[in-house]
Design a protein around this motif. Sequence first.
Motif, PDB file in Angstrom:
ATOM      1  N   ARG A 140     -23.269  41.588 -58.998  1.00  0.00           N
ATOM      2  CA  ARG A 140     -22.411  42.601 -58.960  1.00  0.00           C
ATOM      3  C   ARG A 140     -23.304  44.144 -58.973  1.00  0.00           C
TER       4      ARG A 140
ATOM      5  N   LEU B  85     -25.869  44.153 -55.699  1.00  0.00           N
ATOM      6  CA  LEU B  85     -24.842  44.361 -54.452  1.00  0.00           C
ATOM      7  C   LEU B  85     -24.680  45.738 -54.271  1.00  0.00           C
TER       8      LEU B  85
ATOM      9  N   ILE C 264     -23.456  48.097 -51.424  1.00  0.00           N
ATOM     10  CA  ILE C 264     -22.178  47.619 -50.992  1.00  0.00           C
ATOM     11  C   ILE C 264     -21.071  48.530 -51.616  1.00  0.00           C
TER      12      ILE C 264
ATOM     13  N   ILE D 276     -16.114  44.367 -55.452  1.00  0.00           N
ATOM     14  CA  ILE D 276     -16.996  43.195 -55.504  1.00  0.00           C
ATOM     15  C   ILE D 276     -16.393  42.011 -56.198  1.00  0.00           C
TER      16      ILE D 276
ATOM     17  N   GLU E  55     -18.050  34.930 -51.264  1.00  0.00           N
ATOM     18  CA  GLU E  55     -17.604  36.244 -50.743  1.00  0.00           C
ATOM     19  C   GLU E  55     -18.871  36.780 -49.878  1.00  0.00           C
ATOM     20  N   SER E  56     -18.686  37.443 -48.755  1.00  0.00           N
ATOM     21  CA  SER E  56     -19.675  37.987 -47.722  1.00  0.00           C
ATOM     22  C   SER E  56     -19.550  39.452 -47.653  1.00  0.00           C
ATOM     23  N   TYR E  57     -20.647  40.048 -47.286  1.00  0.00           N
ATOM     24  CA  TYR E  57     -20.648  41.862 -47.342  1.00  0.00           C
ATOM     25  C   TYR E  57     -21.797  41.958 -46.279  1.00  0.00           C
ATOM     26  N   LYS E  58     -21.542  43.047 -45.581  1.00  0.00           N
ATOM     27  CA  LYS E  58     -22.673  43.499 -44.732  1.00  0.00           C
ATOM     28  C   LYS E  58     -22.755  45.000 -44.806  1.00  0.00           C
TER      29      LYS E  58
ATOM     30  N   TYR F 134     -26.622  40.810 -43.755  1.00  0.00           N
ATOM     31  CA  TYR F 134     -25.720  40.138 -44.452  1.00  0.00           C
ATOM     32  C   TYR F 134     -26.051  39.730 -45.766  1.00  0.00           C
TER      33      TYR F 134
END
Length: 173
Positions: free
Chosen positions: A56, A59, A64, A68, A77-80, A85
């Motif tokens: 966390r 990210l 991000i 989270i 879990e995906s983030y951009k 990515y």
Amino acid sequence: MTEPLALRSLRLPDDAATDALAGRLAPLVSGAAGLPAGGRIHLQGDLGAGKTAFVRALLRACGIKGRIKSPSYALLESYKVSNLYFYHFDFYRFSDSREWLDAGFRDLLREDAVVLIEWPERAGSLLPPPDLLISLSYAEPGRDATLAAHTARGLSWLNALALPHPSTPPAAG
């Protein structure tokens, strides 16, 4: 897994120290420090040792926004952020090392994405080696962290973090 190219251990006396370590690693994996963006980080440790807290913090430091979530139930879990990515896996619930293959995750283990895997040992030897393996263990108060570089990329991260070498005695204080 292969023998690490380099190994560093450090004491993280509290959550702020864990967050600070993640914050120092963030520009290295995100490309903000001039290194190529992306890489694989595996996190090991007992339940509650701080794996998800570290992820966390990393990210957040990478930019991000919003909630989270832990991927304990969803597995991923995906983030951009911009064109980068981030994939956060948690293999805790796997009982067979081939389950991650059956889930179709292999295609997400790209060199140009940041891949964070908690409980990688549950996938056995089917995963490619991490660039960096972070092992966390309880040490009241706080935790101990061991960072092991398994690739040239991971070694460049360790060198850029400027962590003490294992043979370096702690500073008097």
